[in-house]
Design a protein around this motif. Structure first.
Motif, PDB file in Angstrom:
ATOM      1  N   GLU A  91      47.772  41.367  41.399  1.00  0.00           N
ATOM      2  CA  GLU A  91      46.947  40.414  40.643  1.00  0.00           C
ATOM      3  C   GLU A  91      46.264  41.161  39.495  1.00  0.00           C
ATOM      4  O   GLU A  91      45.603  42.177  39.719  1.00  0.00           O
ATOM      5  N   SER A  92      46.427  40.621  38.261  1.00  0.00           N
ATOM      6  CA  SER A  92      45.745  41.228  37.101  1.00  0.00           C
ATOM      7  C   SER A  92      45.469  40.170  36.025  1.00  0.00           C
ATOM      8  O   SER A  92      45.528  40.465  34.848  1.00  0.00           O
ATOM      9  N   SER A  93      45.164  38.931  36.457  1.00  0.00           N
ATOM     10  CA  SER A  93      45.039  37.853  35.466  1.00  0.00           C
ATOM     11  C   SER A  93      43.758  37.936  34.647  1.00  0.00           C
ATOM     12  O   SER A  93      43.661  37.340  33.587  1.00  0.00           O
ATOM     13  N   CYS A  94      42.757  38.665  35.158  1.00  0.00           N
ATOM     14  CA  CYS A  94      41.500  38.757  34.413  1.00  0.00           C
ATOM     15  C   CYS A  94      40.920  40.169  34.561  1.00  0.00           C
ATOM     16  O   CYS A  94      41.474  41.109  34.011  1.00  0.00           O
ATOM     17  N   ASP A  95      39.853  40.316  35.325  1.00  0.00           N
ATOM     18  CA  ASP A  95      39.185  41.628  35.370  1.00  0.00           C
ATOM     19  C   ASP A  95      39.201  42.274  36.747  1.00  0.00           C
ATOM     20  O   ASP A  95      38.376  43.136  37.025  1.00  0.00           O
ATOM     21  N   ASP A  96      40.121  41.854  37.607  1.00  0.00           N
ATOM     22  CA  ASP A  96      40.254  42.506  38.910  1.00  0.00           C
ATOM     23  C   ASP A  96      41.665  43.072  39.027  1.00  0.00           C
ATOM     24  O   ASP A  96      42.640  42.338  38.881  1.00  0.00           O
ATOM     25  N   SER A  97      41.755  44.392  39.322  1.00  0.00           N
ATOM     26  CA  SER A  97      43.068  45.000  39.560  1.00  0.00           C
ATOM     27  C   SER A  97      43.246  45.016  41.068  1.00  0.00           C
ATOM     28  O   SER A  97      42.481  45.696  41.759  1.00  0.00           O
TER      29      SER A  97
END
Ligand code: KG4
Ligand code: ZN
Length: 325
Positions: free
Chosen positions: A6-12
Motif C-alpha cells: 500500500e502506497s496510495s498516500c502517506d503510509d508505506s
C-alpha cells in the motif's frame, strides 16, 4: 501466501496474508505523518521519495516468505499518482523476480475489507467510507457488486478535519487533533449551518462548512478553538447523519459499516450507533489499527481476487496508477 503493498498516500505498508486461512502473517507500516505535519497536509513528491526509501526496507524483512508467495497484490488506485507508482513499481519487481501474478487492488475496496482482516466476509452491507480522500455511501453485495449511493461533491470528511486543524496550527493529520480538542469544547457555541440541509439530493459537501469555520477562526482567539472544534465536529457529523437518515427511510440497513481513516472518530461512531438502534441494525467497525491506510486490507482483498483469478497485467497496473483521484 500473498504479499500486499500500500502506497496510495502517506503510509508505506507491506503485509503477508495466508490464502487458505486469511491469517495475517506479517504486517508493517511506516507512517510519514511527522514528515508532512509541518506543511499541514501531504506533500506528494516528499511522500513518493519516502516510499522509495521505506518500501524496499520493509520488503527485505519479508524475504523468509518469498518461497511461499503465490501472488503480489498492490493498491492500483485511487490515490496520489506519484505515490501509487512507487508501490506498483515494487510490486512489478517482485512479480517478475518471483514469477508470480500481480493483483491490482482498488483502495476503497481495501477499506471495506479492513472489516474482514483475519475474518470471514459479511454481506450484504451498507458502508459509509470516510477517509482523507473520500466520503461515500455504498451498497456492497460482494467483491464485484458495489454500488455508490452518495458521495462528496467537494472536500471529504477527513480532509475537512485536516483543513480545520491546519487553520488552528494543529499539524497533520487533523482528525485526531480536532477530536482531542473537541472533547473539552461546547458543541453548540458556534451555530454552523448543516450542509445541503434543504436539498433532497443524497450527496455530501464540506467546503462551505470549512469556509464558515475559517471565518470563525479568523474572528476568534486560540482560547475559543476548542469550542470551534467541537461545533465543527458536531455539524460535520450531523451532515452525515442527516443524509443517512434520509437514505434509510427507503433502504433500512441490516448490516452497516463505517470504514476509512476517519471511522476512528468516536463522536461519529456514537452518533451513528444511535440512529442504527431504531433499525435494529448491526454496526461493523474495523479494528482501530486498520481504520487508516494499511497493507493488511489490501492483502485481504487480494486473497479474494486470487481465488477468483482476477489478475492484472503490468500495463493495466501502470495505467491505473498514473491517474490522480
Ligand atoms: O483512510 P486514511 O488513512 O487515508 C485515506 O485513504 O485518505 O484516512 C486519513 C484521514 C485523514 O484526513 C485524517 O485526518 C482522518 O482520516 N482521521 C480522522 C480521525 N482519525 C483520522 N478524522 C476525524 N476523526 C478522527 N479521529
Ligand atoms: Zn485510505
Amino acid at each position: 501466501m500473498i504479499l500486499s503493498i500500500e502506497s496510495s498516500c502517506d503510509d508505506s505498508a507491506i503485509s503477508i496474508t495466508e490464502i487458505a486461512t486469511n491469517k495475517l502473517l506479517f504486517h508493517k507500516k511506516i507512517s510519514q505523518e511527522l514528515d508532512h505535519s509541518v506543511y499541514g497536509g501531504v506533500v506528494p513528491e516528499l511522500a513518493a521519495r519516502l516510499h522509495a526509501e521505506a518500501l524496499p526496507k520493509i520488503l527485505q524483512e519479508c524475504e523468509p516468505y518469498f518461497k511461499d508467495l503465490k501472488a503480489v497484490g498492490v493498491t492500483a488506485s485511487p490515490g496520489l499518482a506519484v505515490t501509487l507508482i512507487e508501490g506498483v513499481t515494487l510490486a512489478k519487481a517482485v512479480s517478475v523476480a518471483l514469477d508470480i501474478p500481480l493483483i491490482g487492488v482498488n483502495h476503497l475496496i481495501g477499506h471495506i475489507y479492513s472489516l474482514f482482516i483475519e475474518k470471514e466476509t459479511v454481506f450484504p452491507l451498507t458502508v459509509l467510507l470516510v477517509s482523507g480522500g473520500h466520503t461515500q455511501v455504498m451498497e456492497v453485495k460482494s467483491l464485484t457488486e458495489i454500488t455508490t449511493i452518495a458521495k462528496s461533491m467537494d472536500d471529504s470528511f477527513g480532509e475537512s478535519f485536516d483543513k480545520v486543524a491546519k487553520m488552528m496550527g494543529l499539524g497533520y493529520p487533523g482528525g485526531p487533533a480536532i477530536q482531542e480538542l473537541a472533547k473539552e469544547g461546547d458543541r453548540k457555541r458556534y451555530n454552523f449551518t448543516v450542509p445541503l440541509l434543504r436539498t433532497p439530493k443524497l450527496a455530501f459537501s464540506y467546503s462551505g462548512l470549512k469556509n464558515a469555520v475559517r471565518l470563525a477562526v479568523e474572528k476568534s482567539e486560540p482560547k475559543d478553538y476548542k469550542d470551534i472544534a467541537a461545533s465543527f465536529e458536531h455539524i460535520a457529523t450531523k451532515h452525515l447523519v442527516h443524509k443517512l437518515k434520509k437514505y434509510f427511510q427507503n433502504h433500512p440497513p441490516k448490516n452497516f459499516a463505517i470504514v476509512g481513516g476517519a471511522s476512528a472518530n468516536l463522536y461519529l461512531r456514537s452518533q451513528i450507533k444511535d440512529i442504527l438502534k431504531s433499525y435494529n441494525a448491526k454496526l461493523l467497525l474495523s479494528d482501530l489499527q486498520y481504520c487508516s491506510d494499511n497493507a493488511a486490507m489490501i492483502g485481504r482483498v487480494a486473497v479474494e481476487m486470487y481465488k477468483k483469478k482476477m489478475f492484472t497485467s503490468l500495463e493495466e497496473l501502470e495505467v491505473a496508477a498514473r491517474v490522480d483521484f
